[in-house]
Design an enzyme around this catalytic site. Structure first.
Site, PDB file in Angstrom:
ATOM      1  N   GLY A  49      23.407   8.423  52.462  1.00 60.79           N
ATOM      2  CA  GLY A  49      22.083   7.431  51.727  1.00 60.79           C
ATOM      3  C   GLY A  49      21.710   8.507  50.708  1.00 60.79           C
ATOM      4  O   GLY A  49      21.705   9.528  50.544  1.00 60.79           O
ATOM      5  N   GLN A  54      15.981  10.750  44.110  1.00 57.45           N
ATOM      6  CA  GLN A  54      16.549  12.061  44.221  1.00 57.45           C
ATOM      7  C   GLN A  54      17.532  12.356  43.054  1.00 57.45           C
ATOM      8  O   GLN A  54      18.022  13.333  42.911  1.00 57.45           O
ATOM      9  CB  GLN A  54      17.668  11.942  45.392  1.00 57.45           C
ATOM     10  CG  GLN A  54      16.754  11.799  46.947  1.00 57.45           C
ATOM     11  CD  GLN A  54      17.791  11.773  48.061  1.00 57.45           C
ATOM     12  OE1 GLN A  54      18.193  10.592  48.518  1.00 57.45           O
ATOM     13  NE2 GLN A  54      18.062  12.697  48.686  1.00 57.45           N
ATOM     14  N   CYS A 100      18.959  16.008  54.764  1.00 60.20           N
ATOM     15  CA  CYS A 100      18.614  15.447  53.331  1.00 60.20           C
ATOM     16  C   CYS A 100      19.133  16.152  52.466  1.00 60.20           C
ATOM     17  O   CYS A 100      19.151  17.316  52.280  1.00 60.20           O
ATOM     18  CB  CYS A 100      17.149  15.284  53.287  1.00 60.20           C
ATOM     19  SG  CYS A 100      16.674  14.618  51.872  1.00 60.20           S
ATOM     20  N   LEU A 101      19.881  15.287  51.447  1.00 59.51           N
ATOM     21  CA  LEU A 101      20.630  15.992  50.366  1.00 59.51           C
ATOM     22  C   LEU A 101      19.614  16.758  49.400  1.00 59.51           C
ATOM     23  O   LEU A 101      20.194  17.605  48.649  1.00 59.51           O
ATOM     24  CB  LEU A 101      21.360  15.042  49.517  1.00 59.51           C
ATOM     25  CG  LEU A 101      22.633  14.163  50.269  1.00 59.51           C
ATOM     26  CD1 LEU A 101      23.049  13.176  49.560  1.00 59.51           C
ATOM     27  CD2 LEU A 101      23.694  15.294  50.682  1.00 59.51           C
ATOM     28  N   HIS A 142      14.652   6.470  56.324  1.00 57.76           N
ATOM     29  CA  HIS A 142      14.520   7.997  55.561  1.00 57.76           C
ATOM     30  C   HIS A 142      14.670   7.635  53.927  1.00 57.76           C
ATOM     31  O   HIS A 142      14.065   8.297  53.270  1.00 57.76           O
ATOM     32  CB  HIS A 142      15.944   8.686  56.017  1.00 57.76           C
ATOM     33  CG  HIS A 142      16.254   9.971  55.405  1.00 57.76           C
ATOM     34  ND1 HIS A 142      16.052  10.972  55.864  1.00 57.76           N
ATOM     35  CD2 HIS A 142      16.401  10.264  53.964  1.00 57.76           C
ATOM     36  CE1 HIS A 142      16.691  12.374  55.126  1.00 57.76           C
ATOM     37  NE2 HIS A 142      16.539  11.591  53.802  1.00 57.76           N
ATOM     38  N   GLU A 143      15.498   6.550  53.573  1.00 53.81           N
ATOM     39  CA  GLU A 143      15.588   6.636  52.027  1.00 53.81           C
ATOM     40  C   GLU A 143      14.463   5.760  51.672  1.00 53.81           C
ATOM     41  O   GLU A 143      13.943   5.983  50.538  1.00 53.81           O
ATOM     42  CB  GLU A 143      16.944   5.673  51.832  1.00 53.81           C
ATOM     43  CG  GLU A 143      18.213   6.034  52.231  1.00 53.81           C
ATOM     44  CD  GLU A 143      18.346   7.530  51.898  1.00 53.81           C
ATOM     45  OE1 GLU A 143      17.809   8.093  50.891  1.00 53.81           O
ATOM     46  OE2 GLU A 143      19.155   8.352  52.699  1.00 53.81           O
ATOM     47  N   HIS A 146      11.689   8.197  50.967  1.00 47.18           N
ATOM     48  CA  HIS A 146      12.046   8.928  49.676  1.00 47.18           C
ATOM     49  C   HIS A 146      11.358   8.194  48.309  1.00 47.18           C
ATOM     50  O   HIS A 146      10.568   8.676  47.569  1.00 47.18           O
ATOM     51  CB  HIS A 146      13.670   8.910  49.358  1.00 47.18           C
ATOM     52  CG  HIS A 146      13.961  10.155  49.942  1.00 47.18           C
ATOM     53  ND1 HIS A 146      13.668  11.399  49.679  1.00 47.18           N
ATOM     54  CD2 HIS A 146      15.110  10.292  50.575  1.00 47.18           C
ATOM     55  CE1 HIS A 146      14.415  12.235  50.220  1.00 47.18           C
ATOM     56  NE2 HIS A 146      15.458  11.597  50.875  1.00 47.18           N
TER      57      HIS A 146
HETATM   58 ZN    ZN Z   1      16.829  12.574  52.053  1.00 42.19          ZN
END
Ligand code: ZN
Length: 185
Positions: A49, A54, A100-101, A142-143, A146
């Site tokens: 995701g 991000q 998480c990226l 999660h997204e 963000h």
């Molecule tokens: Zn993340």
């Protein structure tokens, strides 16, 4: 389209609530290009995701996809959700591992709702309204976080399960979320 750099924790974009995509941009070339870049970047980073914040972009949208040839129906197909509203359904919170990226190399146990209702718009600006359950519900929460300046670390009940990826693979991966999470608060 392009794989773009993913901003990491400390970048203000990750702590700034995103703004809705304006009506006159829906389905437009600029939004479509951003969505294509987000998909390429998510896939390039082998993530499941990615939220627009991000990439340092302040619009409310996220993409997700979890291809898994061994899962029923091949996993979770690509979704694009613009101006999302995510509403939890009743149910006991479930703990599972997240990474998480934007927080590379760390894993931790995060409680999430097992089912959420997702409303928003697709890439073309058409309405979406569906239920997400299990792993998909976790990704969506999660997204969506963000887009509100929240990261998974903020959602951890405590930091005892926080681990670097290699150590997590060696020692923690097979442990059940509930087992590790059943600590006194
Ligand atoms: Zn993340």
């Amino acid at each position: 389209m392009a794989v773009l750099p993913i901003v990491r924790l400390g970048h203000p974009a990750l702590r700034t609530p995103a703004e809705p995509v304006p009506a006159d941009r829906l389905g437009g070339a600029e939004l479509r290009a951003l969505i294509a870049d987000m998909i390429d970047t998510m896939r390039g980073a082998e993530g499941v995701g990615l939220a627009a914040t991000q990439l340092g972009t302040g619009w409310q949208l996220f993409v997700y996809e979890a291809v898994d040839p061994e899962a029923p129906a091949g996993g979770i197909p690509l979704h694009v959700v613009v101006n999302p509203m995510v509403e939890p359904h009743a149910g006991e919170l479930l703990y599972d591992w997240e990474g998480c990226l934007s927080i590379p190399d760390l894993r931790g146990l995060v409680p999430r709702h097992p089912e959420v209702r997702v409303r928003g718009l697709d890439a073309a600006g058409e309405p979406l309204d569906y239920l997400a359950t299990g792993f998909e519900a976790r990704i969506v929460q999660h997204e969506f976080d963000h887009l509100n300046g929240v990261v998974f670390l903020d959602r951890m009940r405590d930091l005892h399960s926080l681990a670097f990826y290699e150590e997590w693979e060696s020692y923690l991966r097979e442990r059940q979320g509930a087992e590790l999470a059943s600590r006194p608060e």
